[in-house]
Design an enzyme around this catalytic site. Structure first.
Site, short mmCIF file in Angstrom:
data_model
loop_
_atom_site.label_atom_id
_atom_site.label_comp_id
_atom_site.label_asym_id
_atom_site.label_seq_id
_atom_site.Cartn_x
_atom_site.Cartn_y
_atom_site.Cartn_z
N SER A 119 -2.08 12.51 12.75
CA SER A 119 -3.38 11.84 12.68
C SER A 119 -4.07 12.12 11.37
CB SER A 119 -4.26 12.24 13.87
OG SER A 119 -4.06 13.56 14.24
N HIS A 140 0.93 5.76 14.43
CA HIS A 140 -0.16 6.55 15.00
C HIS A 140 -0.58 5.96 16.34
CE1 HIS A 140 -4.52 8.20 14.44
NE2 HIS A 140 -3.79 9.04 15.13
N GLU A 152 -1.59 2.37 14.97
CA GLU A 152 -1.78 2.19 13.52
C GLU A 152 -0.42 2.42 12.84
OE1 GLU A 152 -4.89 5.09 12.53
OE2 GLU A 152 -5.94 3.55 11.41
N ASN A 190 -9.57 7.25 12.18
CA ASN A 190 -10.35 8.48 12.05
C ASN A 190 -11.38 8.41 10.92
OD1 ASN A 190 -9.31 9.83 14.23
ND2 ASN A 190 -7.52 10.54 13.10
P1 NAI Z 1 0.75 18.98 21.55
O1 NAI Z 1 0.43 20.36 21.08
O2 NAI Z 1 0.26 18.51 22.88
O3 NAI Z 1 2.33 18.76 21.53
C1 NAI Z 1 3.15 19.13 20.46
C2 NAI Z 1 4.51 19.47 21.05
O4 NAI Z 1 5.45 19.62 19.98
C3 NAI Z 1 4.54 20.78 21.85
O5 NAI Z 1 4.94 20.51 23.17
C4 NAI Z 1 5.56 21.63 21.10
O6 NAI Z 1 6.35 22.44 21.96
C5 NAI Z 1 6.39 20.58 20.40
N1 NAI Z 1 7.09 21.11 19.22
C6 NAI Z 1 6.62 21.91 18.24
N2 NAI Z 1 7.59 22.20 17.35
C7 NAI Z 1 8.70 21.55 17.77
C8 NAI Z 1 10.04 21.45 17.29
N3 NAI Z 1 10.40 22.10 16.18
N4 NAI Z 1 10.92 20.70 17.99
C9 NAI Z 1 10.54 20.06 19.11
N5 NAI Z 1 9.29 20.11 19.62
C10 NAI Z 1 8.38 20.85 18.96
O7 NAI Z 1 0.24 18.01 20.38
P2 NAI Z 1 -0.19 16.47 20.48
O8 NAI Z 1 -1.63 16.39 20.80
O9 NAI Z 1 0.80 15.75 21.29
O10 NAI Z 1 -0.06 16.02 18.94
C11 NAI Z 1 1.18 15.71 18.36
C12 NAI Z 1 0.93 14.92 17.09
O11 NAI Z 1 0.23 13.73 17.41
C13 NAI Z 1 0.08 15.64 16.05
O12 NAI Z 1 0.55 15.34 14.77
C14 NAI Z 1 -1.31 15.06 16.30
O13 NAI Z 1 -2.13 15.10 15.14
C15 NAI Z 1 -0.98 13.63 16.66
N6 NAI Z 1 -1.97 12.90 17.45
C16 NAI Z 1 -2.60 13.51 18.52
C17 NAI Z 1 -3.51 12.79 19.28
C18 NAI Z 1 -4.18 13.40 20.46
O14 NAI Z 1 -5.15 12.81 20.97
N7 NAI Z 1 -3.73 14.54 20.97
C19 NAI Z 1 -3.84 11.38 18.97
C20 NAI Z 1 -3.05 10.82 17.89
C21 NAI Z 1 -2.18 11.59 17.15
#
Ligand code: NAI
Length: 283
Positions: A119, A140, A152, A190
């Site tokens: 993001s 995104h 996006e 954003n």
């Molecule tokens: P989250 O913390 O819920 O999930 C991330 C996951 O990635 C975790 O389950 C973790 O175990 C896994 N992970 C970390 N390293 C890894 C690896 N080497 N191999 C495999 N899995 C791995 O985070 P979330 O919220 O899902 O965010 C993910 C991405 O999406 C980020 O870049 C965030 O900025 C973006 N994003 C998040 C939004 C939101 O509302 N939460 C909205 C839009 C984008």
């Protein structure tokens, strides 16, 4: 290259939703997580969310079962080697994403598209760690992924027209609406949303109105479904602050300075719904 098989790296809030929507649209999916426990957690959420769609009679139980059967679990990034598109959705850290993109670049065939759900990290910076910046793009998705229509599509400086067209087509095939934007801080979503939230925090900080008054003005006056302070609590005040810092650093423009009250609340650990206290209190 026709996209039939999609890798999703990270099965957290966003990744499990991304795996869900691709599988429901008939793609073979490989979902990669760090451990079997995290894979099980992601699967139970996907199963629950598909079950909700069955209950609402939007899909049948057979559709839900077929979607689940399309998703292969893995804890090994090598397993995405047969994918024509990989969507990365791991933690919002450049170092973590860098390691993954370096590996994906080695594992995936030439021409495979490597997408990130970041993001705030520049797509151009992520693309530069690979030997195929023309095939790297931002996809995104919005939270919650199965519900929200917008994706996006962010083109880095080197992203090819072919890659952008394929990403757009993939999003359309999910029944979602792609919007193409260029790679500048905060993209569009954003960059427009967060300064509005930050300005609402300034209004509270300067004592112009109460939290309820500020939110009511935006809900009833502008037809927003949630007020900006309620929305900030939902997003997480730490996430809001991070994004303001990205905008401030990216543009070197004081109009993006985060409100001192937002900073203070994050320092206090008042992060919104997830800590049961933000601009509002939660049970
Ligand atoms: P989250 O913390 O819920 O999930 C991330 C996951 O990635 C975790 O389950 C973790 O175990 C896994 N992970 C970390 N390293 C890894 C690896 N080497 N191999 C495999 N899995 C791995 O985070 P979330 O919220 O899902 O965010 C993910 C991405 O999406 C980020 O870049 C965030 O900025 C973006 N994003 C998040 C939004 C939101 O509302 N939460 C909205 C839009 C984008």
């Amino acid at each position: 290259m026709e996209i039939k098989k999609v890798g999703v790296v990270g099965g957290g809030t966003m990744g499990n939703g991304i795996a869900h929507v691709f599988a429901q649209s008939g793609y073979d999916v490989v979902l990669v997580e760090q451990s079997d426990d995290l894979l099980e957690k992601a699967f139970s959420i996907i199963t629950k969310n598909l079950g909700r769609l069955v209950k609402k009679e939007k899909i049948t139980q057979e559709d839900a079962d077929a979607a689940i059967a399309k998703i292969k679990k893995s804890t090994d990034l090598d397993d995405v080697k047969g994918c024509q598109l990989v969507v990365e959705a791991v933690f919002e850290s450049f170092d973590v994403k860098k390691e993954i993109f370096e590996k994906l670049d080695k594992v995936c065939p030439k021409g495979a598209i490597l997408a990130t759900n970041t993001s705030s990290i520049p797509i151009t910076q992520i693309a530069a760690v690979t030997g195929r910046p023309e095939s790297v793009i931002g996809m995104h998705f919005m939270n919650p992924v199965p519900v929200m229509k917008l994706v996006e599509i962010i083109r880095g400086i080197a992203t090819s027209d072919e890659t952008a067209a394929a990403a757009v087509a993939a999003v359309e095939s999910l029944g979602k609406t792609p919007v193409e934007v260029n790679d500048y801080p905060g993209f569009i979503s954003n960059r427009v949303l967060l300064p509005m939230i930050n300005e609402a925090v300034f209004c509270l900080y300067e004592g112009i109105a109460t939290r309820e008054a500020i939110d009511t003005v935006m809900k009833l006056g502008m037809n927003h479904p949630m007020g900006p302070l309620e929305l900030a609590d939902l997003i997480g005040l730490d996430v809001c602050l991070d994004i303001m810092e990205v905008l401030y650093a990216g543009f070197n423009d004081s109009k993006y300075r985060p409100c001192p009250l937002l900073k203070q609340m994050v320092l206090a650990g008042y992060l919104g719904r997830k800590t049961k206290k933000g601009f509002y209190e939660y049970e």
